[in-house]
Design a protein around this motif. Structure first.
Motif, PDB file in Angstrom:
ATOM      1  N   ALA A 140      51.525  30.793   6.369  1.00 14.25           N
ATOM      2  CA  ALA A 140      50.981  31.280   5.103  1.00 14.25           C
ATOM      3  C   ALA A 140      49.592  30.729   4.770  1.00 14.25           C
ATOM      4  CB  ALA A 140      51.966  31.011   3.970  1.00 14.25           C
TER       5      ALA A 140
ATOM      6  N   GLY B  17      49.894  17.542  -0.671  1.00  9.40           N
ATOM      7  CA  GLY B  17      50.637  18.713  -0.205  1.00  9.40           C
ATOM      8  C   GLY B  17      51.801  18.950  -1.153  1.00  9.40           C
ATOM      9  N   VAL B  18      52.231  20.215  -1.208  1.00  8.58           N
ATOM     10  CA  VAL B  18      53.361  20.551  -2.088  1.00  8.58           C
ATOM     11  C   VAL B  18      54.680  20.086  -1.464  1.00  8.58           C
ATOM     12  CG1 VAL B  18      54.682  22.526  -2.984  1.00  8.58           C
ATOM     13  CG2 VAL B  18      52.217  22.369  -3.368  1.00  8.58           C
ATOM     14  N   VAL B  19      54.830  20.286  -0.153  1.00  8.40           N
ATOM     15  CA  VAL B  19      56.084  19.853   0.489  1.00  8.40           C
ATOM     16  C   VAL B  19      56.248  18.330   0.399  1.00  8.40           C
ATOM     17  CG1 VAL B  19      57.369  19.771   2.663  1.00  8.40           C
ATOM     18  CG2 VAL B  19      56.281  21.902   1.933  1.00  8.40           C
ATOM     19  N   PRO B  20      55.195  17.535   0.703  1.00  9.57           N
ATOM     20  CA  PRO B  20      55.350  16.096   0.479  1.00  9.57           C
ATOM     21  C   PRO B  20      55.682  15.778  -0.981  1.00  9.57           C
ATOM     22  CG  PRO B  20      53.434  16.511   1.849  1.00  9.57           C
ATOM     23  CD  PRO B  20      53.933  17.852   1.392  1.00  9.57           C
TER      24      PRO B  20
ATOM     25  N   TYR C  52      61.758  29.417   1.722  1.00  9.79           N
ATOM     26  CA  TYR C  52      60.805  28.684   2.551  1.00  9.79           C
ATOM     27  C   TYR C  52      61.509  27.533   3.300  1.00  9.79           C
ATOM     28  CZ  TYR C  52      56.531  25.907   3.341  1.00  9.79           C
ATOM     29  OH  TYR C  52      55.520  25.178   3.895  1.00  9.79           O
TER      30      TYR C  52
ATOM     31  N   CYS D 245      61.787  28.185  -6.341  1.00 14.90           N
ATOM     32  CA  CYS D 245      60.570  28.696  -5.702  1.00 14.90           C
ATOM     33  C   CYS D 245      60.065  29.848  -6.580  1.00 14.90           C
ATOM     34  CB  CYS D 245      60.904  29.173  -4.295  1.00 14.90           C
ATOM     35  SG  CYS D 245      59.453  29.415  -3.275  1.00 14.90           S
TER      36      CYS D 245
ATOM     37  N   ASN E 102      59.063  32.623  -2.145  1.00 12.82           N
ATOM     38  CA  ASN E 102      58.745  32.864  -0.733  1.00 12.82           C
ATOM     39  C   ASN E 102      60.057  32.787   0.031  1.00 12.82           C
ATOM     40  OD1 ASN E 102      57.991  32.684   1.936  1.00 12.82           O
ATOM     41  ND2 ASN E 102      56.894  30.749   1.759  1.00 12.82           N
TER      42      ASN E 102
ATOM     43  N   ASP F 135      58.384  24.877  -7.609  1.00 17.54           N
ATOM     44  CA  ASP F 135      57.251  25.014  -6.687  1.00 17.54           C
ATOM     45  C   ASP F 135      56.524  26.300  -7.079  1.00 17.54           C
ATOM     46  OD1 ASP F 135      55.659  25.896  -4.556  1.00 17.54           O
ATOM     47  OD2 ASP F 135      57.022  25.161  -3.012  1.00 17.54           O
TER      48      ASP F 135
ATOM     49  N   ILE G 125      53.396  27.234  -6.052  1.00 16.12           N
ATOM     50  CA  ILE G 125      52.199  27.323  -5.195  1.00 16.12           C
ATOM     51  C   ILE G 125      51.658  28.764  -5.077  1.00 16.12           C
ATOM     52  CG2 ILE G 125      53.410  27.572  -2.972  1.00 16.12           C
ATOM     53  CD1 ILE G 125      51.433  25.568  -1.753  1.00 16.12           C
ATOM     54  N   HIS G 126      52.547  29.777  -5.194  1.00 16.52           N
ATOM     55  CA  HIS G 126      52.076  31.167  -5.068  1.00 16.52           C
ATOM     56  C   HIS G 126      51.763  31.809  -6.433  1.00 16.52           C
ATOM     57  CE1 HIS G 126      52.764  31.618  -0.731  1.00 16.52           C
ATOM     58  NE2 HIS G 126      53.843  30.876  -0.898  1.00 16.52           N
TER      59      HIS G 126
ATOM     60  N   LYS H 242      47.045  28.035  -1.921  1.00 12.26           N
ATOM     61  CA  LYS H 242      47.298  29.428  -1.516  1.00 12.26           C
ATOM     62  C   LYS H 242      46.281  30.346  -2.194  1.00 12.26           C
ATOM     63  CE  LYS H 242      50.856  28.229   0.806  1.00 12.26           C
ATOM     64  NZ  LYS H 242      50.741  28.026   2.222  1.00 12.26           N
TER      65      LYS H 242
ATOM     66  N   PHE I 169      44.893  19.807   1.702  1.00 10.62           N
ATOM     67  CA  PHE I 169      46.017  19.042   1.138  1.00 10.62           C
ATOM     68  C   PHE I 169      45.685  18.466  -0.241  1.00 10.62           C
ATOM     69  CE2 PHE I 169      46.974  19.363   5.608  1.00 10.62           C
ATOM     70  CZ  PHE I 169      48.266  19.837   5.533  1.00 10.62           C
TER      71      PHE I 169
ATOM     72  N   SER J 100      46.928  18.872  -3.687  1.00  4.78           N
ATOM     73  CA  SER J 100      48.013  19.418  -4.500  1.00  4.78           C
ATOM     74  C   SER J 100      48.323  18.452  -5.641  1.00  4.78           C
ATOM     75  CB  SER J 100      49.267  19.599  -3.641  1.00  4.78           C
ATOM     76  OG  SER J 100      48.934  20.263  -2.443  1.00  4.78           O
TER      77      SER J 100
HETATM   78  C1  LIG Z   1      56.719  28.041  -1.430  1.00  5.05           C
HETATM   79  C2  LIG Z   1      55.824  27.155  -0.636  1.00  5.05           C
HETATM   80  N1  LIG Z   1      55.748  25.844  -0.928  1.00  5.05           N
HETATM   81  C3  LIG Z   1      54.947  24.998  -0.242  1.00  5.05           C
HETATM   82  C4  LIG Z   1      54.183  25.463   0.810  1.00  5.05           C
HETATM   83  C5  LIG Z   1      53.349  24.512   1.611  1.00  5.05           C
HETATM   84  O1  LIG Z   1      52.633  23.665   0.812  1.00  5.05           O
HETATM   85  P1  LIG Z   1      51.865  22.417   1.420  1.00  5.05           P
HETATM   86  O2  LIG Z   1      51.192  22.866   2.680  1.00  5.05           O
HETATM   87  O3  LIG Z   1      50.924  22.048   0.338  1.00  5.05           O
HETATM   88  O4  LIG Z   1      52.886  21.357   1.673  1.00  5.05           O
HETATM   89  C6  LIG Z   1      54.225  26.815   1.154  1.00  5.05           C
HETATM   90  C7  LIG Z   1      53.439  27.316   2.290  1.00  5.05           C
HETATM   91  O5  LIG Z   1      53.658  28.365   2.806  1.00  5.05           O
HETATM   92  C8  LIG Z   1      55.061  27.673   0.414  1.00  5.05           C
HETATM   93  O6  LIG Z   1      55.131  28.979   0.702  1.00  5.05           O
END
Ligand SMILES: Cc1ncc(COP(=O)(O)O)c(C=O)c1O
Length: 390
Positions: free
Chosen positions: A38, A96-99, A122, A168, A172, A200, A202-203, A231, A239, A241
């Motif tokens: 993505a 980052g969002v995942v971290p 996701y 989410c 996603n 989350d 992010i989108h 995004k 990174f 976030s």
């Molecule tokens: C819903 C969602 N959260 C988080 C991420 C990734 O975020 P990051 O790369 O900032 O960890 C994505 C990437 O595709 C995503 O779709």
């Protein structure tokens, strides 16, 4: 303004995960079209590049704090774009969002605690929960008249066993922009079962002009939001976030975990967040991008529905990801992967890691120039005919 999506960058040979990862990670040859991970094949807003160039020219790259200006930029963005009042001191940096989600799970739940997700979702949502040794409770989405919806009975059942819910929003891969009514029911159930909501978003800033994103924190003051300009402005590799956590005691616990993991912004992160969220030129650019994405998505869906009627698509309400049901093609998910790579010469995100119900699906990223997407569809049409999958 010229079309943003038609002025794509040549990303092959730039160590791009999306393009160069095909060969390096999956040993695929050059002619396979990458419509997967993505990020999109365009330059970011020129005003963001300018701000980063000026930061680069300063030569100052020492260890950096999350700046007060960047915290205020997030607050003003959420206020202006989503009508959410954010106290700038509640905004924490995240690399980052995942971290960020992972650190929140670590800070506010214990090993063995339940965490709810809604599949298909996701893949890191699954992995970060199980990887942290928390128990995963899935409340799968359901399809109602060709559209994904939340299953509130399943959500309530899952919440009975859980401490936290990872929402989410927008979703996603199914592309739903949840309505205020849907999110109000989520809040009601989470409060009833004493579950912390972590959203989350992010989108969110790629919500199409004909839909409206609701920041769930507007409906419940304790919701924790994790997001980024990554995004919307296609700057995921920076990174840059953040986490918005209004509850002070939770914030302190998250900061403790972040300190353990040495979370600090790069010197470019503050600059990128401020440029994205405060310069009106960036906002105008984003307005154009979302309009173009909605149009391009509609055109691609129309082509798929006309020329590949055996596939079922779920029309997204935000972003550039299209969730496609391949179940009418008589191949297992492994066989389909091989067929897509070796015969169609197309790399999509396979649906299985999004959850069990994703087995029959592939996710297509339409964030590239139109010719590449047309080429991808032509390849699919010719190979489905050749294999008599019609
Ligand atoms: C819903 C969602 N959260 C988080 C991420 C990734 O975020 P990051 O790369 O900032 O960890 C994505 C990437 O595709 C995503 O779709």
């Amino acid at each position: 303004m010229k079309s943003i999506l038609q002025q794509t960058l040549e990303r092959k040979g730039t160590d791009s995960v999306k393009w160069d990862g095909l060969e390096r990670w999956f040993h695929l040859s050059e002619d396979v079209l990458p419509l997967w991970v993505a990020d999109i094949d365009i330059r970011t807003a020129p005003s963001i590049s300018e701000a980063l160039a000026s930061k680069a020219a300063s030569g100052e790259f020492g260890y950096t704090l999350f700046s007060r200006e960047a915290q205020s930029a997030v607050s003003s963005w959420y206020g202006r774009r989503h009508g959410l009042d954010v106290d700038p001191t509640h905004v924490l940096f995240s690399s980052g969002v995942v971290p960020g989600l992972t650190h929140i799970v670590e800070a506010l739940t214990a090993v063995g605690d339940g965490v709810v997700i809604q599949s298909p979702v996701y893949p890191p949502f699954h992995e970060l929960v199980t990887g942290s040794k928390r128990e995963l409770f899935d409340a799968p989405l359901k399809i109602v008249e060709g559209r994904y919806e939340m299953d509130f009975d399943a959500l309530e059942d899952a919440m009975r066993h859980a401490k936290m819910f990872l929402l989410c929003s927008p979703h996603n891969p199914v592309g739903r922009v949840w309505t205020e009514e849907e999110l109000s029911r989520v809040v009601e159930l989470a409060n009833k079962h004493d579950v912390i909501i972590v959203a989350d978003e992010i989108h969110a800033d790629l919500t199409y002009p004909s839909f409206e994103h609701t920041a769930i924190n507007k409906l419940d003051p304790n919701v924790i939001t994790v997001s980024a300009p990554s995004k919307a402005f296609n700057i995921a590799g920076l990174f840059a976030s953040y986490i918005i956590c209004p509850e002070e005691s939770w914030r302190k616990r998250i900061i403790k975990v972040q300190n353990k993991h040495h979370v600090l912004p790069t010197p470019f992160a503050n600059t990128a967040i401020i440029a994205a969220y405060t310069d009106p030129r960036a906002e105008r650019w984003l307005q154009q991008l979302t309009t173009e994405l909605e149009e391009q998505m509609a055109a691609i869906i129309e082509r798929i529905q006309t020329e590949l009627p055996m596939l079922t698509v779920y029309r997204p309400e935000a972003s550039y990801l299209l969730w496609i049901d391949f179940s009418s093609i008589p191949l297992s998910s492994e066989e389909r992967k091989k067929w897509l790579h070796d015969e169609v010469r197309l790399f999509l995100s396979p649906g299985t890691p999004f959850g069990e119900s994703g087995d029959d699906f592939e996710r297509m990223n339409i964030g590239t120039r139109r010719e590449l997407l047309d080429e991808a569809i032509e390849r699919l049409v010719s190979q489905t005919k050749r294999n008599a999958f019609v």
